[in-house]
Scaffold this active site. Structure first.
Site, PDB file in Angstrom:
ATOM      1  N   LYS A 130       0.844  -1.201   0.000  1.00  0.00           N
ATOM      2  CA  LYS A 130       0.000   0.000   0.000  1.00  0.00           C
ATOM      3  C   LYS A 130       0.872   1.241   0.000  1.00  0.00           C
ATOM      4  O   LYS A 130       1.905   1.292   0.694  1.00  0.00           O
ATOM      5  CB  LYS A 130      -0.913  -0.023   1.236  1.00  0.00           C
ATOM      6  CG  LYS A 130      -1.885   1.148   1.314  1.00  0.00           C
ATOM      7  CD  LYS A 130      -2.794   1.012   2.533  1.00  0.00           C
ATOM      8  CE  LYS A 130      -3.781   2.176   2.628  1.00  0.00           C
ATOM      9  NZ  LYS A 130      -4.703   2.043   3.783  1.00  0.00           N
ATOM     10  N   SER A 179      -9.469   2.145   2.794  1.00  0.00           N
ATOM     11  CA  SER A 179      -8.583   2.919   1.941  1.00  0.00           C
ATOM     12  C   SER A 179      -7.551   2.078   1.196  1.00  0.00           C
ATOM     13  O   SER A 179      -6.886   2.558   0.285  1.00  0.00           O
ATOM     14  CB  SER A 179      -7.855   3.976   2.764  1.00  0.00           C
ATOM     15  OG  SER A 179      -7.031   3.380   3.766  1.00  0.00           O
ATOM     16  N   SER A 224      -9.887  -0.191   6.898  1.00  0.00           N
ATOM     17  CA  SER A 224      -9.325  -0.024   5.553  1.00  0.00           C
ATOM     18  C   SER A 224      -8.677  -1.246   4.946  1.00  0.00           C
ATOM     19  O   SER A 224      -8.346  -1.243   3.766  1.00  0.00           O
ATOM     20  CB  SER A 224      -8.326   1.138   5.550  1.00  0.00           C
ATOM     21  OG  SER A 224      -8.991   2.356   5.765  1.00  0.00           O
TER      22      SER A 224
END
Length: 504
Positions: free
Chosen positions: A96, A171, A195
């Site tokens: 990420k 996210s 997330s």
């Protein structure tokens, strides 16, 4: 770099802001004191900062081309290899883009970080490379990670590979889609309000938010240090267990981790997922269903899937945890005021903790806040305005009260977990939301925060929680969430493995 001496007007402004009512003669005296104290700052400035050593060479890589990035999951393509032999040999892994990878541009989904190239590897990155994993991409994430949708991310939104008319969730949107679309075998995601679990639910993969502190957060962009988590995402429970085995454990740099936590491996998670399941008891949390924004098909599929565990010798019962319905309300002041203090006032680092501070983040992000705060996403602008107002007007009372109530919330879950090995509920009350390229102001915020009812409470309490895909409804995946006791990820993985076997 040389430290600027404040002027008399600088001190006068500070005096006004904090109602000190200092006269100019008093301010001149303080100016002399400040000048003396700044000598320590100057000496500190002359010392080199401590930065963990980068172990493995790598090339810069490149932005993705359109053909390899149909859903917007990738933000940077690379190939970084560490040791030749290890537990992750042959595995392609995505990271990420809120996690630092030395020499690779990092946006954290935001225009605010344009031009930022980290000078260190996050601990999870080093551990992956130490075990022969290949890092193949940085993945798109929501703007500063403050959204559970996939519409705020820069430079592009992330679409759901199951149906591109819908959002992937966030996210950790890009990590989820990179796994779901087969670009990589596994990925690292982050979780402060859901997330990891939200996008895992919406695209139909497995995603684990570990116990708070089990996986070091060192080298990742913080939202609020009591909420920060990193964890694995993958298409199989075995790959979740394998990646967790590699990245979990104390690194000595992250104060979120208890001193009693061993260095890796904490447990042989991969070997534990096939253990005996008879005698396991799970509680279906009544309050995790039938929210005002719940979809009936989601509730029904999760409930039916949970009850099928009884066919394999697992005892399934309903349990009531009334305080769960207040979990999101307890999270809200922590998420809003805490993020204001850490991300905005603290330039992405904050204060009041030991461990490693990623000063490179503070330099770039802090300067961006001074020069182009207009580029902040509306989610963070809203957090800033409400958070600062509440801090200024109510003296940190509501953050503190929420933290106090989180003790009660944790105990409510722990009480249930003393009776049950795990708790079950829908990961999100609904399936993936439809993507809108130009949502109204209200739609924008619903798309960003309208799905964290069940996920956010466990970021507050720190319990491990995992999304398990249990089927489809109207062409979209449905996720079930398993919650366990602190540091009992092996039990969660064992139950998740049973669900995976049931699907075959």
């Amino acid at each position: 770099m040389g430290i600027k001496l404040p002027t008399l007007e600088d001190l006068r402004e500070i005096s006004r802001q904090f109602n000190l009512d200092l006269e100019d003669e008093e301010l001149k005296s303080f100016l002399s004191l400040v000048k003396l104290q700044l000598e320590s700052y100057e000496r500190l400035d002359s010392l080199p900062d401590y930065t963990p050593r980068v172990k493995y060479q790598r090339t810069l890589g490149r932005p993705p081309v359109k053909e390899e990035n149909p859903y917007g999951a990738l933000v940077w393509v690379t190939s970084i290899k560490g040791k030749e032999e290890g537990k992750l040999r042959g595995k392609r892994i995505c990271i990420k883009d809120n996690v630092m990878v030395a020499g690779i541009p990092m946006l954290n989904g935001s225009k605010m970080l344009e031009g930022f190239v980290p000078n260190m590897d996050a601990t999870v990155v080093s551990r992956i490379l130490d075990e022969a994993g290949e890092i193949v991409a940085k993945t798109t994430c929501e703007d500063l990670c403050f959204s559970g949708g996939s519409h705020t991310s820069y430079p592009w939104p992330v679409l759901n590979p199951r149906n591109p008319e819908y959002m992937a969730g966030g996210s950790s949107s890009g990590s989820a889609v990179a796994v779901a679309s087969g670009y990589c075998d596994m990925a690292v995601g982050g979780d402060q309000g859901g997330s990891i679990r939200i996008p895992s639910s919406w695209v139909g993969i497995y995603g684990l938010k570990p116990t708070y502190g089990l996986v070091p957060y060192t080298g990742a962009f913080s939202i609020e240090p009591t909420l920060d988590h990193l964890g694995p995402m993958a298409n199989t429970v075995r790959d979740i267990a394998l990646l967790l085995e590699v990245i979990a454990g104390r690194d000595g740099l992250d104060p979120r981790q208890p001193d009693s936590l061993p260095q890796p491996p904490v447990k042989p998670y991969l070997n534990l997922i096939d253990g005996e399941i008879k005698g396991i008891k799970v509680g279906i949390v009544k309050e995790g269903f039938n929210w005002p924004n719940s979809e009936k098909d989601v509730d029904e599929l999760v409930l039916d899937s949970a009850k099928k565990l009884e066919d394999y010798g697992i005892k399934v019962e309903e349990v009531s945890i009334p305080l769960h319905r207040m979990g999101l309300d307890i999270w809200t002041p922590i998420g809003i005021e805490g993020a204001t203090a850490t991300m905005i006032l603290g330039s992405g680092l904050g204060w009041g903790r030991k461990g490693l501070f990623e000063t490179q983040i503070a330099d770039l992000f802090g300067n961006s806040l001074k020069s182009k705060a207009r580029d902040l996403p509306n989610t963070v602008k809203g957090v800033l305005m409400l958070g600062y107002f509440m801090i200024r007007e109510y003296n940190n009372r509501y953050y503190a009260k929420a933290r106090n109530l989180s003790i009660m919330l944790k105990e409510a879950y722990d009480e249930a977990l003393r009776k049950y090995d795990a708790l079950i509920m829908p990961t999100t009350p609904m399936k993936a939301m439809r993507y809108r390229s130009e949502p109204s102001f209200d739609e924008y915020f619903i798309m960003a925060l309208g799905m964290i009812n069940n996920t956010a409470p466990y970021d507050v309490t720190g319990h491990p929680a995992m999304n398990v895909p249990v089927g489809y409804s109207n062409g979209l995946p449905v996720g079930l969430m398993i919650v366990g006791s602190y540091f009992e990820e092996d039990k969660i993985l064992k139950i998740a493995n049973m669900f995976e076997r049931m699907k075959k």
